[in-house]
Design an enzyme around this catalytic site. Structure first.
Site, PDB file in Angstrom:
ATOM      1  N   HIS A 138       0.840  -1.201   0.000  1.00 24.33           N
ATOM      2  CA  HIS A 138       0.000   0.000   0.000  1.00 24.33           C
ATOM      3  C   HIS A 138       0.876   1.252   0.000  1.00 24.33           C
ATOM      4  CE1 HIS A 138      -2.811   3.112   1.234  1.00 24.33           C
ATOM      5  NE2 HIS A 138      -2.041   3.338   2.295  1.00 24.33           N
ATOM      6  N   TRP A 193       7.069   0.216   3.883  1.00 25.06           N
ATOM      7  CA  TRP A 193       7.508   0.974   2.706  1.00 25.06           C
ATOM      8  C   TRP A 193       8.883   1.585   2.937  1.00 25.06           C
ATOM      9  CZ3 TRP A 193       8.600   6.164   1.464  1.00 25.06           C
ATOM     10  CH2 TRP A 193       8.452   7.082   2.509  1.00 25.06           C
ATOM     11  N   ASP A 250       5.862  21.751 -26.692  1.00 23.01           N
ATOM     12  CA  ASP A 250       5.851  20.416 -26.087  1.00 23.01           C
ATOM     13  C   ASP A 250       6.916  20.402 -25.013  1.00 23.01           C
ATOM     14  OD1 ASP A 250       5.821  17.574 -25.574  1.00 23.01           O
ATOM     15  OD2 ASP A 250       4.952  17.308 -27.555  1.00 23.01           O
ATOM     16  N   SER A 291      -1.866  27.097  -5.244  1.00 19.84           N
ATOM     17  CA  SER A 291      -1.576  28.505  -5.496  1.00 19.84           C
ATOM     18  C   SER A 291      -2.116  28.983  -6.841  1.00 19.84           C
ATOM     19  CB  SER A 291      -0.067  28.754  -5.466  1.00 19.84           C
ATOM     20  OG  SER A 291       0.494  28.238  -4.296  1.00 19.84           O
ATOM     21  N   HIS A 339      15.007  13.431  11.928  1.00 16.34           N
ATOM     22  CA  HIS A 339      13.807  13.444  12.770  1.00 16.34           C
ATOM     23  C   HIS A 339      12.996  12.148  12.645  1.00 16.34           C
ATOM     24  CE1 HIS A 339      11.609  15.763   9.350  1.00 16.34           C
ATOM     25  NE2 HIS A 339      11.355  14.491   9.230  1.00 16.34           N
ATOM     26  N   HIS A 340      13.316  11.324  11.660  1.00 19.50           N
ATOM     27  CA  HIS A 340      12.674  10.011  11.581  1.00 19.50           C
ATOM     28  C   HIS A 340      13.392   8.990  12.453  1.00 19.50           C
ATOM     29  CE1 HIS A 340      10.050  11.153   8.243  1.00 19.50           C
ATOM     30  NE2 HIS A 340      11.062  11.915   7.872  1.00 19.50           N
ATOM     31  N   TYR A 367       8.694  15.938   0.494  1.00 23.51           N
ATOM     32  CA  TYR A 367       8.472  17.256  -0.103  1.00 23.51           C
ATOM     33  C   TYR A 367       8.263  17.184  -1.595  1.00 23.51           C
ATOM     34  CZ  TYR A 367       8.605  19.354   4.283  1.00 23.51           C
ATOM     35  OH  TYR A 367       8.249  19.673   5.553  1.00 23.51           O
ATOM     36  N   ARG A 419       1.921   1.194  15.116  1.00 22.68           N
ATOM     37  CA  ARG A 419       1.530   1.059  13.711  1.00 22.68           C
ATOM     38  C   ARG A 419       1.964  -0.301  13.189  1.00 22.68           C
ATOM     39  NH1 ARG A 419       5.935   4.930  10.595  1.00 22.68           N
ATOM     40  NH2 ARG A 419       4.900   4.130   8.761  1.00 22.68           N
ATOM     41  N   GLU A 421      11.894  13.286  -0.238  1.00 26.02           N
ATOM     42  CA  GLU A 421      10.819  12.623  -0.973  1.00 26.02           C
ATOM     43  C   GLU A 421       9.436  13.099  -0.516  1.00 26.02           C
ATOM     44  OE1 GLU A 421      10.374  10.686  -3.474  1.00 26.02           O
ATOM     45  OE2 GLU A 421       8.338   9.965  -3.110  1.00 26.02           O
ATOM     46  N   SER A 425      12.679   6.214 -14.142  1.00 22.22           N
ATOM     47  CA  SER A 425      11.552   6.940 -14.716  1.00 22.22           C
ATOM     48  C   SER A 425      11.439   8.342 -14.110  1.00 22.22           C
ATOM     49  CB  SER A 425      10.273   6.142 -14.489  1.00 22.22           C
ATOM     50  OG  SER A 425       9.151   6.969 -14.561  1.00 22.22           O
ATOM     51  N   SER A 426      11.521   8.422 -12.773  1.00 23.23           N
ATOM     52  CA  SER A 426      11.383   9.741 -12.134  1.00 23.23           C
ATOM     53  C   SER A 426      12.506  10.666 -12.537  1.00 23.23           C
ATOM     54  CB  SER A 426      11.434   9.636 -10.619  1.00 23.23           C
ATOM     55  OG  SER A 426      10.469   8.792 -10.158  1.00 23.23           O
ATOM     56  N   HIS A 459      13.187  12.017   3.443  1.00 18.04           N
ATOM     57  CA  HIS A 459      12.559  13.269   3.810  1.00 18.04           C
ATOM     58  C   HIS A 459      12.362  14.202   2.612  1.00 18.04           C
ATOM     59  CE1 HIS A 459      10.631  16.196   6.178  1.00 18.04           C
ATOM     60  NE2 HIS A 459      11.333  17.058   5.478  1.00 18.04           N
ATOM     61  N   THR A 466       6.713  27.086   5.659  1.00 13.99           N
ATOM     62  CA  THR A 466       5.409  26.463   5.431  1.00 13.99           C
ATOM     63  C   THR A 466       4.307  27.398   5.914  1.00 13.99           C
ATOM     64  OG1 THR A 466       6.500  24.365   5.867  1.00 13.99           O
ATOM     65  CG2 THR A 466       4.120  24.322   5.688  1.00 13.99           C
ATOM     66  N   LYS A 474       3.540  30.125   3.506  1.00 11.87           N
ATOM     67  CA  LYS A 474       2.659  29.720   2.414  1.00 11.87           C
ATOM     68  C   LYS A 474       1.200  29.706   2.862  1.00 11.87           C
ATOM     69  CE  LYS A 474       4.225  27.425  -0.765  1.00 11.87           C
ATOM     70  NZ  LYS A 474       5.228  27.482  -1.809  1.00 11.87           N
TER      71      LYS A 474
HETATM   72  C1  HEM Z   1       5.815  21.254   9.221  1.00 13.96           C
HETATM   73  C2  HEM Z   1       6.151  20.264   8.494  1.00 13.96           C
HETATM   74  C3  HEM Z   1       6.485  18.853   8.981  1.00 13.96           C
HETATM   75  C4  HEM Z   1       7.100  18.430  10.127  1.00 13.96           C
HETATM   76  C5  HEM Z   1       7.624  19.292  11.245  1.00 13.96           C
HETATM   77  C6  HEM Z   1       7.176  16.984  10.062  1.00 13.96           C
HETATM   78  C7  HEM Z   1       7.749  16.167  11.033  1.00 13.96           C
HETATM   79  C8  HEM Z   1       7.765  14.796  10.993  1.00 13.96           C
HETATM   80  C9  HEM Z   1       8.416  13.946  11.943  1.00 13.96           C
HETATM   81  C10 HEM Z   1       9.191  14.437  13.159  1.00 13.96           C
HETATM   82  C11 HEM Z   1       8.217  12.654  11.583  1.00 13.96           C
HETATM   83  C12 HEM Z   1       8.760  11.405  12.256  1.00 13.96           C
HETATM   84  C13 HEM Z   1       7.811  10.831  13.222  1.00 13.96           C
HETATM   85  C14 HEM Z   1       8.231   9.514  13.749  1.00 13.96           C
HETATM   86  O1  HEM Z   1       8.488   8.583  12.955  1.00 13.96           O
HETATM   87  O2  HEM Z   1       8.295   9.393  14.975  1.00 13.96           O
HETATM   88  C15 HEM Z   1       7.440  12.683  10.383  1.00 13.96           C
HETATM   89  C16 HEM Z   1       7.024  11.557   9.696  1.00 13.96           C
HETATM   90  C17 HEM Z   1       6.500  11.605   8.418  1.00 13.96           C
HETATM   91  N1  HEM Z   1       6.167  12.729   7.702  1.00 13.96           N
HETATM   92 FE1  HEM Z   1       6.299  14.625   8.372  1.00 13.96          FE
HETATM   93  N2  HEM Z   1       6.588  16.558   8.919  1.00 13.96           N
HETATM   94  C18 HEM Z   1       6.166  17.675   8.229  1.00 13.96           C
HETATM   95  C19 HEM Z   1       5.549  17.689   7.004  1.00 13.96           C
HETATM   96  C20 HEM Z   1       5.356  16.593   6.224  1.00 13.96           C
HETATM   97  C21 HEM Z   1       4.903  16.635   4.860  1.00 13.96           C
HETATM   98  C22 HEM Z   1       4.573  17.888   4.081  1.00 13.96           C
HETATM   99  C23 HEM Z   1       4.860  15.357   4.437  1.00 13.96           C
HETATM  100  C24 HEM Z   1       4.451  14.787   3.098  1.00 13.96           C
HETATM  101  C25 HEM Z   1       3.752  15.321   2.225  1.00 13.96           C
HETATM  102  C26 HEM Z   1       5.256  14.503   5.526  1.00 13.96           C
HETATM  103  C27 HEM Z   1       5.309  13.130   5.458  1.00 13.96           C
HETATM  104  C28 HEM Z   1       5.747  12.322   6.463  1.00 13.96           C
HETATM  105  C29 HEM Z   1       5.787  10.895   6.376  1.00 13.96           C
HETATM  106  C30 HEM Z   1       5.406  10.055   5.156  1.00 13.96           C
HETATM  107  C31 HEM Z   1       6.245  10.432   7.604  1.00 13.96           C
HETATM  108  C32 HEM Z   1       6.353   9.013   8.078  1.00 13.96           C
HETATM  109  C33 HEM Z   1       7.362   8.172   7.482  1.00 13.96           C
HETATM  110  C34 HEM Z   1       7.278   6.782   8.040  1.00 13.96           C
HETATM  111  O3  HEM Z   1       7.848   6.533   9.103  1.00 13.96           O
HETATM  112  O4  HEM Z   1       6.640   5.933   7.401  1.00 13.96           O
HETATM  113  N3  HEM Z   1       5.554  15.294   6.598  1.00 13.96           N
HETATM  114  N4  HEM Z   1       7.176  14.003  10.028  1.00 13.96           N
HETATM  115 CU    CU Z   2      10.629  13.878   7.459  1.00 10.93          CU
END
Ligand code: HEM
Ligand code: CU
Lengths: 200, 526
Positions: free
Chosen positions: B77, B142, B106, B269, B303-304, B258, B451, B256, B170-171, B254, B329, B332
């Site tokens: 998924h 994933w 084009d 916008s 931070h992950h 964005y 999770r 990614e 591709s990307s 990370h 952010t 915006k």
């Molecule tokens: C103010 C902006 C953001 C902050 C401060 C932030 C912060 C964080 C932090 C600290 C985690 C880790 C949490 C953990 O695993 O304990 C996290 C996970 C994640 N964030 Fe954000 N994030 C932000 C915006 C975004 C945006 C814009 C996206 C995507 C469009 C995003 C997608 C994700 C994803 C996919 C994960 C989880 C990854 C995983 O462990 O599977 N975040 N974020």
């Molecule tokens: Cu991140």
């Protein structure tokens, strides 16, 4: 014709630059591997231990004692019996200390193991100097053989004062089936062979 | 002058007939269409997997699927939604809109464009085929952390690795094409600071792709070598380190996230000014904010990994760096709100999705800020709170923005207005479904539900049931979207070339439906 051609040329040189950047970034991904190791070694992060060998610090600090806890962990399916001879020793910073782990191979096969150390808290890692360690070498054991594996270490007197306990953990991995272990399995003597990975 | 003759000549060509039109096409509109349909198919496929997950989690206990299969479902998924649904959808929109927005005939490299699309179906066929292999599909999440994805992986992991390589190629080709188009193909007078924001955000996204997709390719290559060639990049027994995997993965991962949100910022916008009937507030600050987000995204990956055992300084640095992202952010979000402020707003479907984006994405940003607090993250990490966070930024964030974009440009693509009431029904069902699904996850996460588990303690039962009901509402309301799109392609009231009420941008100067070839002679941009 001219404008079209120049646009094409522009595109072509841009494609070249961008592909080159991709190749560089691919390389950068791999460069992260040694960078990471160097970074961890310099900072002592992630429990990676610096092995200074003979030029360990001299002069001990008798004003405080440090407890060193020794942990033995078997990785996954490793069947050996593996434990520290004494689970905890107390040392002065700067004092050379001899310790040992016991390993026993209960299987009917000759096996080869590699111990991987880790130090906690990680800030302490860079202050724990191993003068000699069984983890520097691969450890072959014949079937039913038991061996006492020595370890000689010194704790740097520079160790921050807020650290009073250090945990030294060894994880024992079964590497019998790897390429590196082939020579150990062939050799008759059960002498440990250097892996050349003294940085561990 | 020769150019003119050549251009006029091509103008007479329509699309070729039959299937080969799609196979051999180098036309940016065709390729955009292919990308969008592919993405939609993947969205439904990944959605079915999500519904299997939610069906199992409807009640505590194991009832429908086995834990092994559950793990395969969470993994597939995630991979399908990220690489198969969201990313190709943005590339599809880029293909359709960028040349029309910058006044180019084009994309810069049309043949490469064909390749970058046609690799994708093969990559995903390979990935999906692992479901039928012995040992099952990838089951390591994933994020495919080693050694779960190396030492303990099912044999199908090799196919997974090659599929990731292909998607990466591709990307990268897509990104190269987009950069070349934006930098080299702009109509005379279209200066950088006149570019529509969708173009700007895509330009920056493309640079992010160039920077991090090769790193992803590198990390899966290392896995491949560990699995098959006896290296020990991530194997502690051989002197490697599994934590290294996480560093390399998140160095890609990370940026990614964005990559999946910057083009969404661009779409929103475009839409908000049109339906607020005002110019976008703070255009240049939007450009700078997007660039700083892209820059900062490279220095926050840890931070992950707050819980892997970092030194205090590391925790602090990455905590503050992460929080810093909230500043651009916030710029915006305030700009969008300021654009709406005192505008004469109307609420057609694209605007509804765009407003929902602003509100719900901001909720996701706030939960991100909570996660960025390192000491608190020790509690939140790997719980449903993280799941709630990233679904808020990705579903009502990225996915809503894509839908908003599709509604916004659909009349331009098809020449027909979509049925407005049906669009609004789709919006409200999606909106309710999304919030029912993901809002309760904040609570069960804070209460400690981990999770990626198929079963859970009784105290989480009620919220999980709500989340599952919401998921089914959201999932099935996408069928409304599918029917709406097909209906709009088939017919509907004819759209004017402007489509909306005085929208800005070159794409609105060409007739609807947009002819097969547009801007063969570059427009004059004042
Ligand atoms: C103010 C902006 C953001 C902050 C401060 C932030 C912060 C964080 C932090 C600290 C985690 C880790 C949490 C953990 O695993 O304990 C996290 C996970 C994640 N964030 Fe954000 N994030 C932000 C915006 C975004 C945006 C814009 C996206 C995507 C469009 C995003 C997608 C994700 C994803 C996919 C994960 C989880 C990854 C995983 O462990 O599977 N975040 N974020
Ligand atoms: Cu991140």
């Amino acid at each position: 014709m001219k404008p079209v051609k120049s646009a094409q040329q522009k595109n072509r040189s841009m494609v070249r630059t961008l592909i080159l950047s991709c190749v560089l970034m691919f390389g950068f991904g791999f460069a992260l591997v040694p960078l990471y190791d160097v970074f961890c070694r310099i900072t002592g992060l992630n429990g990676k231990v610096l092995n200074t060998g003979p030029n360990a610090p001299t002069g001990s600090d008798k004003n405080r004692t440090i407890r060193v806890q020794m942990i033995a962990v078997n990785n996954e399916s490793m069947p050996w019996e593996f434990r520290a001879l004494s689970p905890m020793v107390t040392v002065y910073p700067g004092e050379s200390k001899q310790a040992a782990y016991l390993a026993h191979n209960p299987t009917s096969e000759k096996m080869v193991a590699q111990a991987i150390p880790s130090v906690s808290p990680s800030e302490a890692a860079q202050y724990l100097h191993k003068v000699n360690c069984f983890c520097f070498d691969r450890q072959p054991l014949d079937s039913l053989e038991t061996r006492e594996m020595p370890l000689l270490f010194v704790i740097d007197p520079e160790l921050p004062t807020y650290i009073s306990t250090i945990t030294l953990s060894y994880t024992l991995f079964d590497i019998t089936s790897t390429k590196a272990a082939e020579s150990d399995l062939l050799s008759k003597s059960a002498q440990p062979n250097s892996t050349g990975r003294n940085t561990l | 002058m020769n150019t003119m003759a050549k251009v006029e000549h091509t103008e007479h060509h329509g699309p070729a007939a039959g299937l080969t039109r799609w196979l051999y096409t180098t036309n940016h509109k065709d390729i955009g269409t292919l990308y969008l349909w592919f993405s939609f198919a993947m969205f439904l496929t990944g959605g079915c997997m999500a519904l299997m997950i939610r069906a199992e989690l409807f009640q505590p206990g194991l009832q429908l699927i086995q834990p092994e299969f559950f793990n395969q479902m969470t993994t597939m998924h995630g991979l399908i939604m990220v690489f198969g649904a969201v990313m190709p959808a943005f590339v599809g929109l880029a293909n359709w809109m960028l040349p029309m927005m910058v006044g180019a005939p084009d994309m810069a490299l049309p043949r490469m464009n064909n390749w970058s699309f046609w690799i994708l179906p093969f990559a995903f066929a390979m990935m999906l085929s692992t479901l039928f292999m012995e040992g099952g599909a990838p089951n390591f999440g994933w994020t495919f952390y080693a050694p779960l994805s190396t030492t303990y992986a099912p044999p199908s992991v090799t196919y997974f690795i090659f599929a990731v390589h292909m998607m990466g190629i591709s990307s990268i080709m897509g990104a190269i094409n987009i950069i070349a188009t934006i930098l080299n193909m702009r109509a005379p007078g279209m200066t950088m600071m006149k570019l529509p924001l969708f173009v700007w955000t895509w330009l920056i996204t493309a640079f992010l792709l160039i920077a991090v997709m090769p790193v992803l390719a590198g990390v899966v290559t290392m896995m491949l070598m560990d699995i098959h060639f006896g290296t020990s990049f991530f194997n502690a027994a051989g002197g490697g380190d599994p934590v290294l995997f996480q560093h390399i993965f998140w160095f890609f991962g990370h940026p990614e996230v964005y990559i999946m949100i910057l083009p969404a910022f661009g779409i929103v916008s475009e839409i908000i000014p049109t339906f607020a009937r005002k110019r976008l507030f703070g255009y240049s600050s939007m450009v700078y904010a997007t660039s700083s987000i892209a820059f900062l995204s490279f220095i926050v990956w840890v931070h992950h990994m707050f819980t892997v055992g970092l030194p205090l300084m590391g925790e602090l640095f990455f905590m503050y760096a992460t929080m810093l992202i909230a500043v651009p952010t916030g710029v915006k979000v305030f700009n969008w709100v300021a654009t709406m402020f005192r505008g004469s707003m109307t609420f057609e479907t694209p605007m509804l999705f765009a407003i929902a984006f602003v509100v719900l994405f901001t909720i996701g940003g706030f939960s991100g800020l909570m996660l960025a607090i390192a000491p608190a993250d020790f509690q939140y990490h790997d719980t449903y709170f993280v799941v709630a966070h990233f679904h808020y930024v990705l579903v009502p964030g990225a996915v809503f923005a894509i839908m908003a974009g599709v509604y916004y440009w659909l009349p331009k693509w098809t020449g027909h207005y979509y049925p407005e009431t049906m669009g609004k029904v789709h919006f409200w069902c999606s909106f309710i479904g999304v919030n029912l699904t993901f809002f309760p996850m904040h609570f069960i996460g804070l209460a400690g539900m981990p999770r990626r588990i198929p079963d859970y303690a009784l105290q989480f039962a009620d919220f999980n049931m709500v989340a599952s009901i919401g998921a089914f509402i959201f999932g099935f309301s996408q069928l409304i979207f599918l029917v709406l799109i097909i209906k709009t392609i088939r017919g509907g009231s004819p759209a004017t070339s402007e489509v909306w009420d005085e929208p800005h941008g070159l794409e609105w100067t060409i007739p609807s439906p947009a002819p097969y070839h547009t801007f063969s002679t570059p427009p004059e941009v004042k």
